[in-house]
Design a protein around this motif. Structure first.
Motif, PDB file in Angstrom:
ATOM      1  N   THR A  44      -9.380   6.613 -14.677  1.00 14.29           N
ATOM      2  CA  THR A  44     -10.636   6.066 -14.162  1.00 14.29           C
ATOM      3  C   THR A  44     -10.446   5.700 -12.690  1.00 14.29           C
ATOM      4  O   THR A  44      -9.319   5.554 -12.214  1.00 14.29           O
ATOM      5  CB  THR A  44     -11.059   4.802 -14.925  1.00 14.29           C
ATOM      6  N   ARG A  45     -11.539   5.516 -11.989  1.00 14.90           N
ATOM      7  CA  ARG A  45     -11.459   5.088 -10.583  1.00 14.90           C
ATOM      8  C   ARG A  45     -10.777   3.730 -10.479  1.00 14.90           C
ATOM      9  O   ARG A  45      -9.964   3.498  -9.591  1.00 14.90           O
ATOM     10  CB  ARG A  45     -12.854   5.011  -9.969  1.00 14.90           C
ATOM     11  N   GLN A  46     -11.103   2.835 -11.396  1.00 14.05           N
ATOM     12  CA  GLN A  46     -10.533   1.492 -11.370  1.00 14.05           C
ATOM     13  C   GLN A  46      -9.022   1.518 -11.602  1.00 14.05           C
ATOM     14  O   GLN A  46      -8.266   0.846 -10.902  1.00 14.05           O
ATOM     15  CB  GLN A  46     -11.201   0.596 -12.422  1.00 14.05           C
ATOM     16  N   ASP A  47      -8.581   2.293 -12.579  1.00  8.24           N
ATOM     17  CA  ASP A  47      -7.145   2.370 -12.856  1.00  8.24           C
ATOM     18  C   ASP A  47      -6.386   3.043 -11.719  1.00  8.24           C
ATOM     19  O   ASP A  47      -5.273   2.633 -11.379  1.00  8.24           O
ATOM     20  CB  ASP A  47      -6.876   3.094 -14.174  1.00  8.24           C
ATOM     21  N   LEU A  48      -6.962   4.073 -11.099  1.00  5.07           N
ATOM     22  CA  LEU A  48      -6.310   4.718  -9.966  1.00  5.07           C
ATOM     23  C   LEU A  48      -6.213   3.740  -8.792  1.00  5.07           C
ATOM     24  O   LEU A  48      -5.164   3.640  -8.148  1.00  5.07           O
ATOM     25  CB  LEU A  48      -7.066   5.980  -9.549  1.00  5.07           C
ATOM     26  N   ALA A  49      -7.270   2.991  -8.516  1.00  6.00           N
ATOM     27  CA  ALA A  49      -7.248   2.009  -7.431  1.00  6.00           C
ATOM     28  C   ALA A  49      -6.186   0.943  -7.696  1.00  6.00           C
ATOM     29  O   ALA A  49      -5.444   0.550  -6.789  1.00  6.00           O
ATOM     30  CB  ALA A  49      -8.623   1.364  -7.268  1.00  6.00           C
ATOM     31  N   ARG A  50      -6.082   0.490  -8.938  1.00  9.43           N
ATOM     32  CA  ARG A  50      -5.080  -0.511  -9.309  1.00  9.43           C
ATOM     33  C   ARG A  50      -3.667   0.047  -9.123  1.00  9.43           C
ATOM     34  O   ARG A  50      -2.787  -0.619  -8.588  1.00  9.43           O
ATOM     35  CB  ARG A  50      -5.291  -0.930 -10.767  1.00  9.43           C
ATOM     36  N   PHE A  51      -3.442   1.284  -9.540  1.00 11.64           N
ATOM     37  CA  PHE A  51      -2.149   1.950  -9.384  1.00 11.64           C
ATOM     38  C   PHE A  51      -1.763   2.064  -7.910  1.00 11.64           C
ATOM     39  O   PHE A  51      -0.640   1.746  -7.514  1.00 11.64           O
ATOM     40  CB  PHE A  51      -2.209   3.332 -10.044  1.00 11.64           C
ATOM     41  N   GLN A  53      -2.817   0.275  -5.433  1.00 16.89           N
ATOM     42  CA  GLN A  53      -2.564  -1.061  -4.896  1.00 16.89           C
ATOM     43  C   GLN A  53      -1.161  -1.533  -5.234  1.00 16.89           C
ATOM     44  O   GLN A  53      -0.466  -2.094  -4.395  1.00 16.89           O
ATOM     45  CB  GLN A  53      -3.609  -2.064  -5.415  1.00 16.89           C
ATOM     46  N   VAL A  54      -0.712  -1.276  -6.445  1.00 16.47           N
ATOM     47  CA  VAL A  54       0.650  -1.657  -6.856  1.00 16.47           C
ATOM     48  C   VAL A  54       1.677  -0.906  -6.022  1.00 16.47           C
ATOM     49  O   VAL A  54       2.674  -1.477  -5.576  1.00 16.47           O
ATOM     50  CB  VAL A  54       0.869  -1.398  -8.358  1.00 16.47           C
ATOM     51  N   ILE A  55       1.431   0.373  -5.758  1.00 17.69           N
ATOM     52  CA  ILE A  55       2.355   1.147  -4.932  1.00 17.69           C
ATOM     53  C   ILE A  55       2.410   0.580  -3.516  1.00 17.69           C
ATOM     54  O   ILE A  55       3.480   0.452  -2.925  1.00 17.69           O
ATOM     55  CB  ILE A  55       1.942   2.630  -4.895  1.00 17.69           C
ATOM     56  N   LYS A  56       1.258   0.243  -2.962  1.00 19.64           N
ATOM     57  CA  LYS A  56       1.212  -0.279  -1.593  1.00 19.64           C
ATOM     58  C   LYS A  56       1.922  -1.620  -1.479  1.00 19.64           C
ATOM     59  O   LYS A  56       2.649  -1.874  -0.529  1.00 19.64           O
ATOM     60  CB  LYS A  56      -0.235  -0.429  -1.131  1.00 19.64           C
ATOM     61  N   VAL A  57       1.686  -2.478  -2.438  1.00 19.93           N
ATOM     62  CA  VAL A  57       2.241  -3.826  -2.386  1.00 19.93           C
ATOM     63  C   VAL A  57       3.691  -3.829  -2.861  1.00 19.93           C
ATOM     64  O   VAL A  57       4.523  -4.544  -2.317  1.00 19.93           O
ATOM     65  CB  VAL A  57       1.391  -4.806  -3.228  1.00 19.93           C
ATOM     66  N   GLY A  58       4.023  -3.030  -3.859  1.00 18.90           N
ATOM     67  CA  GLY A  58       5.369  -3.035  -4.412  1.00 18.90           C
ATOM     68  C   GLY A  58       5.581  -4.238  -5.309  1.00 18.90           C
ATOM     69  O   GLY A  58       4.708  -5.078  -5.486  1.00 18.90           O
ATOM     70  N   THR A  59       6.754  -4.356  -5.871  1.00 16.86           N
ATOM     71  CA  THR A  59       7.024  -5.459  -6.800  1.00 16.86           C
ATOM     72  C   THR A  59       7.453  -6.722  -6.083  1.00 16.86           C
ATOM     73  O   THR A  59       7.434  -7.789  -6.654  1.00 16.86           O
ATOM     74  CB  THR A  59       8.117  -5.051  -7.809  1.00 16.86           C
ATOM     75  N   GLY A  61       5.991  -8.135  -3.508  1.00 18.83           N
ATOM     76  CA  GLY A  61       4.890  -8.852  -2.903  1.00 18.83           C
ATOM     77  C   GLY A  61       4.640  -8.494  -1.452  1.00 18.83           C
ATOM     78  O   GLY A  61       3.757  -9.037  -0.819  1.00 18.83           O
ATOM     79  N   THR A  62       5.445  -7.585  -0.888  1.00 16.46           N
ATOM     80  CA  THR A  62       5.206  -7.133   0.484  1.00 16.46           C
ATOM     81  C   THR A  62       4.844  -5.672   0.473  1.00 16.46           C
ATOM     82  O   THR A  62       5.186  -4.936  -0.441  1.00 16.46           O
ATOM     83  CB  THR A  62       6.448  -7.342   1.365  1.00 16.46           C
ATOM     84  N   ARG A  63       4.170  -5.243   1.483  1.00 12.89           N
ATOM     85  CA  ARG A  63       3.747  -3.859   1.581  1.00 12.89           C
ATOM     86  C   ARG A  63       4.968  -2.943   1.656  1.00 12.89           C
ATOM     87  O   ARG A  63       5.867  -3.163   2.439  1.00 12.89           O
ATOM     88  CB  ARG A  63       2.860  -3.671   2.814  1.00 12.89           C
ATOM     89  N   ALA A  64       4.950  -1.890   0.830  1.00 12.98           N
ATOM     90  CA  ALA A  64       6.047  -0.931   0.832  1.00 12.98           C
ATOM     91  C   ALA A  64       6.029  -0.131   2.120  1.00 12.98           C
ATOM     92  O   ALA A  64       4.967   0.204   2.647  1.00 12.98           O
ATOM     93  CB  ALA A  64       5.923   0.004  -0.376  1.00 12.98           C
TER      94      ALA A  64
END
Length: 67
Positions: A44-51, A53-59, A61-64
């Motif tokens: 879904t668009r929502q799940d792709l956006a969430r995915f 965002q997780v890649i950008k932020v990383g685990t 808490g800072t931007r990858a």
């Protein structure tokens, strides 16, 4: 008869292949790799956006960083 899907390549893709492509179809987002276009992932668009965002932020808490 249905219209063919129009796939869009990622702007990070290279000319030699190894491309991530996506398209919207009936409310879903379809993703595939150009080297193996028969395998299509659906989300879904929502799940792709969430995915993404997780890649950008990383685990941590800072931007990858990009290579």
């Amino acid at each position: 008869m249905t219209a063919p899907l129009i796939w869009q390549k990622s702007t990070y893709s290279q000319e030699q292949g190894e491309c991530v492509e996506l398209t919207a179809h009936r409310g879903a987002v379809l993703l595939r790799e150009s080297d193996n276009p028969a395998v299509v992932l659906t989300t879904t668009r929502q799940d792709l956006a969430r995915f993404l965002q997780v890649i950008k932020v990383g685990t941590g808490g800072t931007r990858a960083s990009r290579p």
